[in-house]
Design a protein around this motif. Structure first.
Motif, PDB file in Angstrom:
ATOM      1  N   LYS A 182      37.253 -37.263  35.584  1.00 41.39           N
ATOM      2  CA  LYS A 182      36.291 -36.971  37.024  1.00 41.39           C
ATOM      3  C   LYS A 182      34.864 -35.980  36.074  1.00 41.39           C
ATOM      4  O   LYS A 182      33.967 -35.386  37.097  1.00 41.39           O
ATOM      5  CB  LYS A 182      36.448 -36.235  38.090  1.00 41.39           C
ATOM      6  CG  LYS A 182      37.929 -35.190  37.539  1.00 41.39           C
ATOM      7  CD  LYS A 182      38.182 -34.181  38.797  1.00 41.39           C
ATOM      8  CE  LYS A 182      40.016 -33.024  38.528  1.00 41.39           C
ATOM      9  NZ  LYS A 182      39.873 -32.788  39.603  1.00 41.39           N
ATOM     10  N   LEU A 184      33.319 -35.903  33.187  1.00 44.16           N
ATOM     11  CA  LEU A 184      32.429 -36.606  32.794  1.00 44.16           C
ATOM     12  C   LEU A 184      31.504 -37.075  32.826  1.00 44.16           C
ATOM     13  O   LEU A 184      31.697 -37.144  34.409  1.00 44.16           O
ATOM     14  CB  LEU A 184      33.526 -37.682  31.873  1.00 44.16           C
ATOM     15  CG  LEU A 184      34.589 -37.846  30.974  1.00 44.16           C
ATOM     16  CD1 LEU A 184      35.745 -39.179  30.727  1.00 44.16           C
ATOM     17  CD2 LEU A 184      33.964 -36.709  29.512  1.00 44.16           C
ATOM     18  N   ARG A 185      30.015 -37.403  31.996  1.00 48.41           N
ATOM     19  CA  ARG A 185      29.029 -37.488  32.687  1.00 48.41           C
ATOM     20  C   ARG A 185      29.104 -39.580  32.279  1.00 48.41           C
ATOM     21  O   ARG A 185      29.503 -39.598  31.658  1.00 48.41           O
ATOM     22  CB  ARG A 185      27.764 -37.142  31.613  1.00 48.41           C
ATOM     23  CG  ARG A 185      26.479 -37.962  32.708  1.00 48.41           C
ATOM     24  CD  ARG A 185      25.507 -37.342  32.080  1.00 48.41           C
ATOM     25  NE  ARG A 185      24.497 -37.827  30.604  1.00 48.41           N
ATOM     26  CZ  ARG A 185      24.922 -36.522  29.802  1.00 48.41           C
ATOM     27  NH1 ARG A 185      25.768 -35.676  29.836  1.00 48.41           N
ATOM     28  NH2 ARG A 185      24.865 -37.409  28.660  1.00 48.41           N
ATOM     29  N   LEU A 186      29.489 -40.497  34.157  1.00 52.32           N
ATOM     30  CA  LEU A 186      29.021 -41.864  33.504  1.00 52.32           C
ATOM     31  C   LEU A 186      28.116 -42.036  33.132  1.00 52.32           C
ATOM     32  O   LEU A 186      26.369 -41.667  33.775  1.00 52.32           O
ATOM     33  CB  LEU A 186      30.076 -42.246  34.787  1.00 52.32           C
ATOM     34  CG  LEU A 186      31.184 -41.420  35.401  1.00 52.32           C
ATOM     35  CD1 LEU A 186      31.868 -42.069  36.157  1.00 52.32           C
ATOM     36  CD2 LEU A 186      31.950 -41.542  34.264  1.00 52.32           C
ATOM     37  N   GLY A 187      28.024 -43.275  32.521  1.00 53.65           N
ATOM     38  CA  GLY A 187      26.950 -44.241  32.518  1.00 53.65           C
ATOM     39  C   GLY A 187      26.571 -45.430  31.831  1.00 53.65           C
ATOM     40  O   GLY A 187      28.492 -45.989  32.128  1.00 53.65           O
ATOM     41  N   THR A 191      32.423 -46.349  36.397  1.00 57.94           N
ATOM     42  CA  THR A 191      32.827 -45.381  37.865  1.00 57.94           C
ATOM     43  C   THR A 191      34.273 -44.921  37.494  1.00 57.94           C
ATOM     44  O   THR A 191      34.994 -45.395  36.650  1.00 57.94           O
ATOM     45  CB  THR A 191      32.987 -46.782  38.901  1.00 57.94           C
ATOM     46  OG1 THR A 191      33.996 -47.359  38.969  1.00 57.94           O
ATOM     47  CG2 THR A 191      31.469 -47.104  39.200  1.00 57.94           C
ATOM     48  N   VAL A 217      30.872 -43.140  28.656  1.00 53.24           N
ATOM     49  CA  VAL A 217      31.226 -41.467  29.016  1.00 53.24           C
ATOM     50  C   VAL A 217      30.807 -40.461  28.337  1.00 53.24           C
ATOM     51  O   VAL A 217      30.940 -40.504  27.294  1.00 53.24           O
ATOM     52  CB  VAL A 217      32.593 -41.222  29.256  1.00 53.24           C
ATOM     53  CG1 VAL A 217      33.094 -42.741  30.707  1.00 53.24           C
ATOM     54  CG2 VAL A 217      33.675 -41.514  27.953  1.00 53.24           C
ATOM     55  N   THR A 218      30.499 -39.475  28.767  1.00 51.91           N
ATOM     56  CA  THR A 218      29.572 -38.024  27.508  1.00 51.91           C
ATOM     57  C   THR A 218      30.021 -36.747  28.014  1.00 51.91           C
ATOM     58  O   THR A 218      30.069 -36.668  28.750  1.00 51.91           O
ATOM     59  CB  THR A 218      28.055 -38.369  27.803  1.00 51.91           C
ATOM     60  OG1 THR A 218      27.443 -39.258  27.736  1.00 51.91           O
ATOM     61  CG2 THR A 218      27.548 -37.395  26.840  1.00 51.91           C
ATOM     62  N   TRP A 219      30.621 -36.244  27.118  1.00 54.68           N
ATOM     63  CA  TRP A 219      31.095 -34.933  26.863  1.00 54.68           C
ATOM     64  C   TRP A 219      30.356 -33.921  26.546  1.00 54.68           C
ATOM     65  O   TRP A 219      29.961 -34.010  25.102  1.00 54.68           O
ATOM     66  CB  TRP A 219      32.780 -34.969  26.408  1.00 54.68           C
ATOM     67  CG  TRP A 219      33.537 -33.860  26.403  1.00 54.68           C
ATOM     68  CD1 TRP A 219      32.776 -32.588  27.621  1.00 54.68           C
ATOM     69  CD2 TRP A 219      33.776 -33.107  25.968  1.00 54.68           C
ATOM     70  NE1 TRP A 219      33.932 -31.914  27.240  1.00 54.68           N
ATOM     71  CE2 TRP A 219      34.868 -32.063  26.224  1.00 54.68           C
ATOM     72  CE3 TRP A 219      34.954 -34.130  24.836  1.00 54.68           C
ATOM     73  CZ2 TRP A 219      35.990 -31.058  25.765  1.00 54.68           C
ATOM     74  CZ3 TRP A 219      36.388 -33.630  24.355  1.00 54.68           C
ATOM     75  CH2 TRP A 219      36.890 -31.538  24.765  1.00 54.68           C
ATOM     76  N   THR A 220      29.365 -32.847  27.081  1.00 58.87           N
ATOM     77  CA  THR A 220      28.891 -31.744  26.407  1.00 58.87           C
ATOM     78  C   THR A 220      29.985 -30.585  26.496  1.00 58.87           C
ATOM     79  O   THR A 220      30.303 -30.161  26.818  1.00 58.87           O
ATOM     80  CB  THR A 220      27.527 -31.360  27.359  1.00 58.87           C
ATOM     81  OG1 THR A 220      26.829 -32.644  28.036  1.00 58.87           O
ATOM     82  CG2 THR A 220      27.391 -30.267  26.779  1.00 58.87           C
ATOM     83  N   THR A 290      27.294 -32.888  21.591  1.00 57.98           N
ATOM     84  CA  THR A 290      27.354 -34.509  22.403  1.00 57.98           C
ATOM     85  C   THR A 290      28.445 -34.948  22.362  1.00 57.98           C
ATOM     86  O   THR A 290      27.991 -35.695  20.379  1.00 57.98           O
ATOM     87  CB  THR A 290      26.419 -34.527  22.908  1.00 57.98           C
ATOM     88  OG1 THR A 290      25.336 -33.449  23.670  1.00 57.98           O
ATOM     89  CG2 THR A 290      26.320 -35.178  23.816  1.00 57.98           C
ATOM     90  N   GLU A 292      30.298 -39.385  22.557  1.00 57.99           N
ATOM     91  CA  GLU A 292      29.878 -40.308  24.173  1.00 57.99           C
ATOM     92  C   GLU A 292      31.008 -41.416  23.432  1.00 57.99           C
ATOM     93  O   GLU A 292      30.729 -41.185  22.268  1.00 57.99           O
ATOM     94  CB  GLU A 292      28.782 -40.537  24.166  1.00 57.99           C
ATOM     95  CG  GLU A 292      27.814 -42.073  24.772  1.00 57.99           C
ATOM     96  CD  GLU A 292      26.912 -42.184  24.619  1.00 57.99           C
ATOM     97  OE1 GLU A 292      26.060 -42.072  25.415  1.00 57.99           O
ATOM     98  OE2 GLU A 292      26.326 -42.964  24.050  1.00 57.99           O
TER      99      GLU A 292
END
Length: 319
Positions: A182, A184-187, A191, A217-220, A290, A292
């Motif tokens: 929840k 993570l940045r989704l692309g 969903t 999904v991207t994690w910084t 970063t 991904e």
């Protein structure tokens, strides 16, 4: 007796000493005669204040009654009618000791005030030096205590890192951050869902829709302690068959894909029993990085993603 004067009829009879006072003399009081009836007594009655000390000549003339005889001599001169006790026969002899000039002390000098002043200054100097040494010693002890505190980690620091660091995306030498789906940045078509049970993330939430090209999904990651080797872990589930994806670190894709294999041996379509993990070796920079995970052309991406986390160094397994 009747009220009023209950005594003698005359003042002199009422007060036998009335002749000594002016008011008695005015009323006609007369001194008694015969020495008040004492044997061998001498009648030397005088008015108050006319007593003369010392021996009088035999031919001395007495002043009229009620008058003070004229004193001989002047101020600060010897009185002919007075003699000091030591001049009388048998009187004590007193020795006159002349005081040395200059007010006493050795050699005619005053008190040794210079020596006292030097002694007082020495005492004050010793007190000040003692206080200064004590203060310096206290500061040194504080410095030593602060140095020891700063260089020696406590047991809690070694084994129990702060949970807030992980939540904030920070990292330390012994514990590196971990992230749930929840956060993570989704692309693309990715969903969030929570229908399939078994996800390890908070609330059982996971990423679905990852099986479309372009999904990601991207994690910084913040606070990597130093540059070097790290291991990236991915928590996932597959429907009973192997899948894979592409891992990109700081905008650079890895040549080795992320293997999303059916390590649990779950049956086909059984996502609930397919939850497991995989890992890849990466190089991270100190500070922020970063990471991904994406589905690119050539990947088989039918998988559910629930968590990502890091380990220091290149290790084979870390729960």
């Amino acid at each position: 007796m009747t009220p009023g004067n209950n005594g003698a009829s005359t003042p002199e009879d009422d007060d036998p000493f009335g002749y000594l006072y002016a008011d008695g003399q005015a009323n006609g009081a007369q001194p008694p005669s015969g020495g008040y009836g004492y044997p061998n007594s001498v009648n030397r009655v005088r008015a108050v204040g006319t007593r003369q000390y010392g021996q009088q000549p035999q031919n001395a003339q007495t002043a009229p009654y009620g008058q003070v005889p004229q004193q001989q001599g002047t101020y600060n001169q010897p009185n002919a009618h007075y003699a000091a006790p030591e001049t009388l026969p048998g009187g004590a002899q007193t020795a006159q000791h002349a005081s040395p000039a200059g007010g006493g002390g050795r050699g005619g000098r005053g008190p040794n005030t210079k020596g006292l002043l030097i002694g007082a200054i020495a005492v004050v100097a010793a007190v000040v030096i003692g206080i200064g040494v004590a203060m310096l010693g206290g500061d040194k002890d504080k410095d030593d205590a602060s140095d020891k505190t700063g260089t020696t980690p406590t047991q809690s620091e070694e084994s129990n890192p702060s949970p807030s660091a992980s939540k904030a995306g920070g990292a330390s030498e012994d514990e590196l951050p971990k992230i749930d789906a929840k956060a993570l940045r989704l692309g693309g078509g990715a969903t969030l869902a929570q229908d399939v049970k078994g996800a390890q993330s908070g609330g059982g939430i996971y990423v679905t829709g990852f099986n479309q090209v372009g999904s990601s999904v991207t994690w910084t990651v913040n606070g990597i302690p130093k540059s070097g080797k790290y291991t990236v872990y991915v928590g996932y589930s597959v429907p009973g068959k192997d899948q894979n994806g592409t891992l990109t670190v700081n905008s650079t894709p890895l040549k080795t894909p992320v293997d999303l294999k059916n390590w649990t041996g779950a049956g086909e379509g059984d996502y609930e029993k397919g939850w497991t993990k995989t890992y890849n070796y990466v190089q991270l920079n100190k500070g922020t990085n970063t990471i991904e995970l994406s589905c690119q052309q050539g990947n088989q991406c039918d998988a559910l993603i629930d968590q990502l986390w890091l380990a220091k160094g290149w290790v084979e397994s870390k729960s």
